[in-house]
Scaffold this active site. Structure first.
Site, PDB file in Angstrom:
ATOM      1  N   LEU A   1     -42.883 -47.410  25.226  1.00  0.00           N
ATOM      2  CA  LEU A   1     -43.886 -45.756  24.817  1.00  0.00           C
ATOM      3  C   LEU A   1     -45.387 -45.536  24.110  1.00  0.00           C
ATOM      4  CD1 LEU A   1     -42.818 -48.151  20.738  1.00  0.00           C
ATOM      5  CD2 LEU A   1     -41.493 -46.897  21.758  1.00  0.00           C
ATOM      6  N   ASP A   2     -45.142 -43.574  24.105  1.00  0.00           N
ATOM      7  CA  ASP A   2     -46.715 -43.180  24.321  1.00  0.00           C
ATOM      8  C   ASP A   2     -47.855 -44.316  23.797  1.00  0.00           C
ATOM      9  OD1 ASP A   2     -45.246 -40.989  25.203  1.00  0.00           O
ATOM     10  OD2 ASP A   2     -45.621 -40.499  23.890  1.00  0.00           O
ATOM     11  N   CYS A   3     -48.715 -43.827  24.379  1.00  0.00           N
ATOM     12  CA  CYS A   3     -50.113 -44.674  23.625  1.00  0.00           C
ATOM     13  C   CYS A   3     -50.081 -43.960  22.523  1.00  0.00           C
ATOM     14  CB  CYS A   3     -50.838 -44.662  24.554  1.00  0.00           C
ATOM     15  SG  CYS A   3     -52.064 -45.054  24.582  1.00  0.00           S
TER      16      CYS A   3
END
Length: 217
Positions: free
Chosen positions: A63-65
Protein backbone atom coordinates in the site's frame (compact mmCIF):
# COMPACT_ATOMS: atom_id res chain seq x y z
CA UNK A 1 3.58 19.03 -3.82
CA UNK A 2 4.87 19.27 -0.26
CA UNK A 3 8.41 18.20 0.60
CA UNK A 4 8.13 14.67 1.96
CA UNK A 5 9.46 14.10 5.47
CA UNK A 6 9.19 10.52 6.70
CA UNK A 7 7.83 10.45 10.24
CA UNK A 8 5.95 7.16 10.62
CA UNK A 9 3.31 6.94 13.36
CA UNK A 10 4.38 5.09 16.50
CA UNK A 11 0.87 4.25 17.72
CA UNK A 12 -0.39 1.74 16.86
CA UNK A 13 3.02 0.12 16.40
CA UNK A 14 1.64 -3.12 14.93
CA UNK A 15 -2.12 -3.61 14.44
CA UNK A 16 -2.42 -7.35 13.75
CA UNK A 17 -5.93 -8.41 12.76
CA UNK A 18 -5.34 -12.13 12.05
CA UNK A 19 -2.60 -14.74 12.12
CA UNK A 20 -2.25 -18.47 11.48
CA UNK A 21 0.68 -20.65 10.41
CA UNK A 22 0.63 -19.28 6.84
CA UNK A 23 -0.46 -15.64 6.87
CA UNK A 24 -0.60 -12.47 8.94
CA UNK A 25 -3.07 -9.67 8.27
CA UNK A 26 -2.26 -6.11 9.37
CA UNK A 27 -4.14 -2.85 9.47
CA UNK A 28 -1.44 -0.43 8.27
CA UNK A 29 -1.63 3.18 9.47
CA UNK A 30 -1.31 6.13 7.12
CA UNK A 31 2.25 7.42 7.03
CA UNK A 32 3.98 4.04 7.36
CA UNK A 33 5.82 2.59 4.36
CA UNK A 34 4.97 -0.99 3.38
CA UNK A 35 8.66 -1.77 2.80
CA UNK A 36 11.88 0.23 3.21
CA UNK A 37 13.17 2.66 0.63
CA UNK A 38 16.81 3.38 -0.18
CA UNK A 39 17.27 5.99 2.53
CA UNK A 40 18.34 4.77 5.96
CA UNK A 41 15.53 6.64 7.69
CA UNK A 42 12.96 4.48 5.88
CA UNK A 43 13.98 1.31 7.74
CA UNK A 44 10.92 1.67 9.99
CA UNK A 45 8.15 0.18 7.84
CA UNK A 46 5.36 -2.39 8.01
CA UNK A 47 7.42 -5.43 6.98
CA UNK A 48 10.33 -4.61 9.31
CA UNK A 49 7.99 -4.05 12.25
CA UNK A 50 6.33 -7.36 11.50
CA UNK A 51 9.67 -9.19 11.22
CA UNK A 52 10.39 -8.33 14.85
CA UNK A 53 7.21 -10.22 15.75
CA UNK A 54 7.16 -12.90 13.04
CA UNK A 55 10.73 -13.47 11.69
CA UNK A 56 9.50 -15.46 8.67
CA UNK A 57 7.10 -12.79 7.38
CA UNK A 58 7.25 -12.02 3.64
CA UNK A 59 5.82 -8.97 1.87
CA UNK A 60 3.44 -10.00 -0.93
CA UNK A 61 1.80 -6.68 -1.88
CA UNK A 62 2.05 -3.01 -0.98
CA UNK A 63 0.00 0.00 0.00
CA UNK A 64 1.21 3.55 -0.58
CA UNK A 65 2.82 5.12 2.46
CA UNK A 66 -0.05 7.59 2.84
CA UNK A 67 -2.76 4.93 2.39
CA UNK A 68 -4.01 3.04 5.43
CA UNK A 69 -5.76 -0.30 5.66
CA UNK A 70 -5.64 -4.06 5.23
CA UNK A 71 -2.46 -5.84 4.13
CA UNK A 72 -1.70 -9.57 4.05
CA UNK A 73 1.78 -11.06 4.56
CA UNK A 74 2.95 -14.63 3.99
CA UNK A 75 4.76 -16.68 6.63
CA UNK A 76 6.37 -19.19 4.25
CA UNK A 77 7.45 -19.44 0.62
CA UNK A 78 4.51 -21.57 -0.52
CA UNK A 79 2.00 -19.12 0.92
CA UNK A 80 3.94 -16.23 -0.66
CA UNK A 81 3.82 -17.83 -4.12
CA UNK A 82 0.13 -18.69 -3.81
CA UNK A 83 -1.01 -15.24 -2.67
CA UNK A 84 1.19 -13.39 -5.16
CA UNK A 85 -0.32 -15.49 -7.95
CA UNK A 86 -3.81 -14.56 -6.75
CA UNK A 87 -2.90 -10.87 -6.93
CA UNK A 88 -1.26 -11.24 -10.35
CA UNK A 89 -4.24 -13.12 -11.78
CA UNK A 90 -6.73 -10.68 -10.22
CA UNK A 91 -8.32 -13.41 -8.13
CA UNK A 92 -8.31 -11.21 -5.05
CA UNK A 93 -11.07 -8.69 -4.41
CA UNK A 94 -10.36 -5.41 -2.70
CA UNK A 95 -12.00 -2.08 -2.25
CA UNK A 96 -10.99 1.23 -0.80
CA UNK A 97 -12.90 4.08 0.79
CA UNK A 98 -11.84 7.64 0.00
CA UNK A 99 -13.04 11.10 0.93
CA UNK A 100 -12.79 13.39 -2.08
CA UNK A 101 -13.18 17.11 -2.54
CA UNK A 102 -16.54 18.41 -3.75
CA UNK A 103 -19.86 16.72 -4.51
CA UNK A 104 -19.65 13.74 -6.87
CA UNK A 105 -22.75 14.03 -9.02
CA UNK A 106 -23.11 10.46 -10.35
CA UNK A 107 -23.95 7.75 -7.84
CA UNK A 108 -21.55 5.34 -9.52
CA UNK A 109 -19.37 4.98 -12.58
CA UNK A 110 -16.19 3.63 -14.09
CA UNK A 111 -12.95 5.43 -14.98
CA UNK A 112 -10.72 3.98 -17.68
CA UNK A 113 -7.67 6.15 -18.26
CA UNK A 114 -4.18 4.91 -19.12
CA UNK A 115 -1.25 5.81 -16.88
CA UNK A 116 2.51 6.02 -16.97
CA UNK A 117 5.37 7.28 -14.82
CA UNK A 118 5.99 11.03 -14.87
CA UNK A 119 9.72 10.71 -15.52
CA UNK A 120 10.29 14.43 -15.02
CA UNK A 121 8.70 14.34 -11.57
CA UNK A 122 9.33 11.04 -9.79
CA UNK A 123 7.62 9.39 -7.98
CA UNK A 124 4.57 10.99 -9.61
CA UNK A 125 2.51 9.31 -12.32
CA UNK A 126 0.50 10.89 -15.10
CA UNK A 127 -2.45 10.04 -17.30
CA UNK A 128 -1.52 9.04 -20.82
CA UNK A 129 -3.46 7.14 -23.48
CA UNK A 130 -0.26 5.36 -24.51
CA UNK A 131 0.42 4.24 -20.94
CA UNK A 132 -0.68 1.09 -19.16
CA UNK A 133 -4.42 0.43 -19.02
CA UNK A 134 -6.04 1.41 -15.72
CA UNK A 135 -9.64 0.88 -14.63
CA UNK A 136 -11.49 1.94 -11.47
CA UNK A 137 -15.11 1.54 -10.39
CA UNK A 138 -16.51 4.11 -7.97
CA UNK A 139 -19.69 4.35 -5.93
CA UNK A 140 -20.89 7.24 -3.77
CA UNK A 141 -21.37 6.25 -0.14
CA UNK A 142 -22.13 9.63 1.41
CA UNK A 143 -22.30 13.24 0.26
CA UNK A 144 -21.00 15.59 2.93
CA UNK A 145 -20.92 19.39 3.08
CA UNK A 146 -17.82 19.96 0.96
CA UNK A 147 -16.67 16.41 0.32
CA UNK A 148 -17.95 13.01 -0.82
CA UNK A 149 -17.23 9.58 0.60
CA UNK A 150 -16.71 7.06 -2.20
CA UNK A 151 -16.08 3.33 -2.48
CA UNK A 152 -13.33 2.59 -4.99
CA UNK A 153 -12.65 -0.76 -6.63
CA UNK A 154 -9.48 -0.83 -8.75
CA UNK A 155 -9.53 -3.51 -11.43
CA UNK A 156 -5.89 -2.82 -12.24
CA UNK A 157 -3.23 -1.98 -9.68
CA UNK A 158 -1.25 0.93 -11.09
CA UNK A 159 0.81 3.19 -8.84
CA UNK A 160 -1.32 6.13 -7.68
CA UNK A 161 -4.22 4.87 -9.79
CA UNK A 162 -6.99 5.88 -7.39
CA UNK A 163 -5.44 9.29 -6.76
CA UNK A 164 -5.15 10.14 -10.46
CA UNK A 165 -8.49 8.67 -11.49
CA UNK A 166 -10.40 10.65 -8.86
CA UNK A 167 -8.51 13.81 -9.80
CA UNK A 168 -9.44 13.18 -13.45
CA UNK A 169 -13.07 12.94 -12.34
CA UNK A 170 -12.68 16.40 -10.81
CA UNK A 171 -12.69 15.17 -7.23
CA UNK A 172 -9.17 14.79 -5.84
CA UNK A 173 -8.78 12.74 -2.66
CA UNK A 174 -8.45 15.19 0.22
CA UNK A 175 -5.08 15.38 1.89
CA UNK A 176 -3.36 14.34 -1.37
CA UNK A 177 -0.10 16.29 -1.24
CA UNK A 178 1.09 14.73 -4.52
CA UNK A 179 -1.76 15.72 -6.82
CA UNK A 180 -3.91 18.13 -4.81
CA UNK A 181 -3.99 21.93 -4.71
CA UNK A 182 -3.65 23.94 -1.49
CA UNK A 183 -7.35 23.53 -0.67
CA UNK A 184 -7.21 19.75 -1.07
CA UNK A 185 -4.03 19.46 1.01
CA UNK A 186 -5.37 21.68 3.80
CA UNK A 187 -8.62 19.69 4.02
CA UNK A 188 -7.01 16.79 5.92
CA UNK A 189 -3.73 16.11 7.77
CA UNK A 190 -3.49 12.77 5.94
CA UNK A 191 -4.49 11.24 2.61
CA UNK A 192 -8.08 10.11 3.15
CA UNK A 193 -7.70 6.81 1.33
CA UNK A 194 -8.19 3.52 3.17
CA UNK A 195 -7.95 -0.11 2.01
CA UNK A 196 -11.11 -1.22 3.77
CA UNK A 197 -11.61 -4.78 2.48
CA UNK A 198 -9.44 -7.55 1.04
CA UNK A 199 -10.72 -10.98 -0.03
CA UNK A 200 -8.59 -13.91 -1.17
CA UNK A 201 -8.36 -17.69 -0.90
CA UNK A 202 -6.33 -19.16 1.94
CA UNK A 203 -3.13 -20.62 0.44
CA UNK A 204 -3.53 -24.00 2.18
CA UNK A 205 -7.16 -24.55 3.16
CA UNK A 206 -8.50 -22.94 -0.06
CA UNK A 207 -11.23 -21.33 2.03
CA UNK A 208 -12.37 -17.85 0.98
CA UNK A 209 -11.29 -15.18 3.45
CA UNK A 210 -12.35 -11.55 3.80
CA UNK A 211 -10.74 -9.01 6.10
CA UNK A 212 -12.08 -5.53 6.73
CA UNK A 213 -10.99 -2.43 8.58
CA UNK A 214 -13.35 0.51 8.96
CA UNK A 215 -12.07 3.76 7.47
CA UNK A 216 -11.14 6.38 10.09
CA UNK A 217 -12.67 9.38 8.34
Amino acid sequence: MKLFTYQPPQIPWLDIRYQDRDIVVLNKPSGLLSNPGRAENTYDCAINRLLNYAPDAILVHRLDCATSGIMVFALNKKAESNIKTQFQNRLTEKYYVAEVIGQVSQDEGVIELGMMADKANPPLQRLDESGKAAKTYYQVLERRVNTTLVKLKPITGRTHQLRLHMKALGHTIIGDDFYGNDTVIAASPRLNLHAQSLSFTHPYSNKPLTFTSQHPF
